[in-house]
Design a protein around this motif. Structure first.
Motif, PDB file in Angstrom:
ATOM      1  N   SER A 115      15.063  -0.448  -2.393  1.00  0.00           N
ATOM      2  CA  SER A 115      14.383  -0.807  -3.644  1.00  0.00           C
ATOM      3  C   SER A 115      14.310  -2.318  -3.804  1.00  0.00           C
ATOM      4  N   SER A 116      13.302  -2.764  -4.543  1.00  0.00           N
ATOM      5  CA  SER A 116      13.215  -4.214  -4.752  1.00  0.00           C
ATOM      6  C   SER A 116      14.296  -4.659  -5.732  1.00  0.00           C
ATOM      7  N   ASP A 117      14.787  -3.744  -6.573  1.00  0.00           N
ATOM      8  CA  ASP A 117      15.928  -4.119  -7.419  1.00  0.00           C
ATOM      9  C   ASP A 117      17.119  -4.538  -6.547  1.00  0.00           C
TER      10      ASP A 117
ATOM     11  N   LEU B 157      16.264  -7.882  -4.923  1.00  0.00           N
ATOM     12  CA  LEU B 157      16.365  -8.961  -5.914  1.00  0.00           C
ATOM     13  C   LEU B 157      17.829  -9.292  -6.211  1.00  0.00           C
TER      14      LEU B 157
ATOM     15  N   TYR C 234      11.010  -9.287 -17.017  1.00  0.00           N
ATOM     16  CA  TYR C 234      11.771  -8.136 -16.513  1.00  0.00           C
ATOM     17  C   TYR C 234      13.228  -8.284 -16.959  1.00  0.00           C
TER      18      TYR C 234
ATOM     19  N   TYR D 221      16.758  -9.437 -14.956  1.00  0.00           N
ATOM     20  CA  TYR D 221      17.197 -10.765 -14.490  1.00  0.00           C
ATOM     21  C   TYR D 221      18.480 -11.236 -15.185  1.00  0.00           C
TER      22      TYR D 221
ATOM     23  N   PRO E 159       8.084 -13.068 -12.439  1.00  0.00           N
ATOM     24  CA  PRO E 159       7.254 -11.990 -11.905  1.00  0.00           C
ATOM     25  C   PRO E 159       5.785 -12.415 -12.031  1.00  0.00           C
TER      26      PRO E 159
ATOM     27  N   ASP F  19       8.419 -12.429  -8.065  1.00  0.00           N
ATOM     28  CA  ASP F  19       8.577 -10.973  -8.020  1.00  0.00           C
ATOM     29  C   ASP F  19       7.190 -10.344  -8.176  1.00  0.00           C
TER      30      ASP F  19
ATOM     31  N   ALA G  98       6.082  -7.260  -8.063  1.00  0.00           N
ATOM     32  CA  ALA G  98       6.122  -5.804  -8.247  1.00  0.00           C
ATOM     33  C   ALA G  98       4.732  -5.236  -8.569  1.00  0.00           C
ATOM     34  N   TYR G  99       3.902  -6.031  -9.270  1.00  0.00           N
ATOM     35  CA  TYR G  99       2.593  -5.515  -9.719  1.00  0.00           C
ATOM     36  C   TYR G  99       1.408  -6.222  -9.079  1.00  0.00           C
TER      37      TYR G  99
ATOM     38  N   THR H 221       7.658  -4.269  -4.144  1.00  0.00           N
ATOM     39  CA  THR H 221       8.241  -2.929  -4.205  1.00  0.00           C
ATOM     40  C   THR H 221       7.219  -1.899  -3.740  1.00  0.00           C
TER      41      THR H 221
ATOM     42  N   SER I 230       7.463   1.034  -5.056  1.00  0.00           N
ATOM     43  CA  SER I 230       7.581   2.002  -6.155  1.00  0.00           C
ATOM     44  C   SER I 230       6.297   2.154  -6.960  1.00  0.00           C
ATOM     45  N   LYS I 231       5.549   1.078  -7.120  1.00  0.00           N
ATOM     46  CA  LYS I 231       4.404   1.148  -8.032  1.00  0.00           C
ATOM     47  C   LYS I 231       3.104   1.391  -7.285  1.00  0.00           C
TER      48      LYS I 231
ATOM     49  N   ARG J  17      12.816   4.617  -3.072  1.00  0.00           N
ATOM     50  CA  ARG J  17      13.609   3.399  -3.234  1.00  0.00           C
ATOM     51  C   ARG J  17      13.464   2.444  -2.055  1.00  0.00           C
ATOM     52  N   VAL J  18      12.315   1.829  -1.927  1.00  0.00           N
ATOM     53  CA  VAL J  18      12.125   0.824  -0.882  1.00  0.00           C
ATOM     54  C   VAL J  18      11.442  -0.412  -1.459  1.00  0.00           C
TER      55      VAL J  18
END
Ligand SMILES: *Cc1c(COP(=O)(O)O)cnc(C)c1O
Length: 358
Positions: free
Chosen positions: A85-87, A90, A111, A114, A152, A182, A184-185, A208, A210-211, A219-220
């Motif tokens: 996961s990117s969590d 991070l 987010y 952090y 982000p 980040d 993520a989007y 990530t 995930s999205k 979870r990657v």
């Protein structure tokens, strides 16, 4: 007398995720998950997975996946680190890059993981306020010494994207600490800072699956940056867990990169649903930021955000409300399928009409 162990417990304030409400009738628009399933190539990889291989540890460094990531983004495999996961990636970045006594800078509205990682690792931090229209001004991050910067892009939950020139200025004028972007989007937006990692050794970009790749359950996530930073990151990661990704996750995630067309199509579809939903909400008098993500950040001058949240919740439509400074008049709405968004808009329409009738 209090036991020592009780006094010594580390008191942490954990991240609060959007609730996972169960049920087939639920329209879940609160965690920015992808409404579409992952690519059929992932299905095939899972079906072809040989369970006999599970007695062995996965390949060290998930090299097959790292190679697929490197190829997709046009970087070298030595510039990639993948994790669970990117969590997780991070968190490892915070541990590896943010260890000065100077505060790490991030926006006041962003987010909310952090500050959680900062407290977990005892990293000092400073929240930099977004301007009145919720924009990030890169100069706020370059004029003062800091122990690192994390932003982000596009930002969450505002959805607003910084352009590449601004990112480049931020990175080039802040060379004494690591800048983490980040993304993520970013697959739903217009820019990525990955190319800039070739030019700036202090820049790391995280992504990530995930999205945009519909793989939140797998979870990657991964990081891309200069070889020097990625090497440091690997040392930090392998000081914690040498085999973060399972063999199953490596195969399934690698397969996702083998189907670029599906990825492009579903992303495009979500972007088009986003734009249609924006238009419909504007007609109802909502104010919206120019979201470049798979969610909208909405408010209405005559409507209480929490009331609307509850109204939708009772209709089994779950959106995200934040009981926080500056954003308690807003709702964050993930983009679902066209059908789901129609139901969402119908329910919002009823609520707005009910208000207007009073
Ligand atoms: C969703 C999200 C993440 C985490 O993604 P995972 O890979 O599922 O852990 C990280 N950063 C931001 C801004 C996000 O919205």
């Amino acid at each position: 007398m209090m036991n020592d162990w009780k006094a010594n417990l580390t008191k942490l304030v954990p991240y609060e995720a959007g609730e996972q409400v169960e049920g087939d009738d639920v329209i879940k628009l609160n965690s920015n998950e992808n409404p579409y399933p992952p690519s059929p190539s992932v299905d095939r990889a899972l079906k072809n997975f040989d369970y006999n291989t599970l007695n062995k540890y996965p390949a060290l460094g998930s090299s097959k996946l790292d190679a697929a990531i490197a190829e997709h983004h046009g970087v070298g495999i030595q510039n990639v680190l993948s994790g669970n996961s990117s969590d997780e990636v991070l968190a490892i970045c915070f541990r590896a890059f943010f260890n000065s006594k100077k505060p790490v800078f991030f926006p006041d509205i962003t987010y909310s993981f952090y500050p959680v990682w900062c407290s977990y690792y005892n990293i000092p931090f400073k929240k930099i306020p977004l301007d009145d229209s919720f924009r990030i001004s890169f100069r706020d991050y370059t004029l003062t010494e800091n122990g690192g910067v994390i932003i982000p892009n596009p930002n969450a939950p505002t959805g607003i994207e910084m352009n590449l020139q601004e990112i480049e200025k931020l990175v080039s004028e802040n060379t004494s600490s690591v800048v983490l972007i980040d993304e993520a989007y970013a697959d739903f937006g217009e820019v990525s800072a990955i190319e800039l990692t070739k030019k700036y050794p202090n820049l790391v970009v995280t992504k990530t699956m995930s999205k945009s790749r519909s793989l939140a359950g797998l979870r990657v996530g991964y990081a891309i940056g200069s070889q020097e930073l990625i090497t440091a990151l690997k040392a930090a990661m392998h000081s914690f867990n040498a085999y973060p990704l399972s063999s199953v996750a490596i195969d399934a995630a690698t397969a996702s990169f083998q189907d670029d067309q599906y990825f492009k199509e579903t992303t495009k579809r979500i972007v088009s649903t986003r734009e249609n939903t924006k238009t419909a909400l504007k007609k109802m008098g909502f104010e919206l930021s120019d979201s470049k993500t798979n969610f909208l950040f909405i408010s209405h001058s005559r409507i209480d955000a929490y009331e609307l949240y509850k109204y939708l919740f009772d209709k089994r439509i779950i959106v995200r409300y934040f009981d926080k400074d500056r954003i308690s008049d807003y709702l964050r709405v993930s983009i679902g399928t066209e059908k789901e968004m129609k139901k969402f808009l119908d329910a919002v329409g009823e609520f707005v009409e009910g208000k207007d009738a009073i």
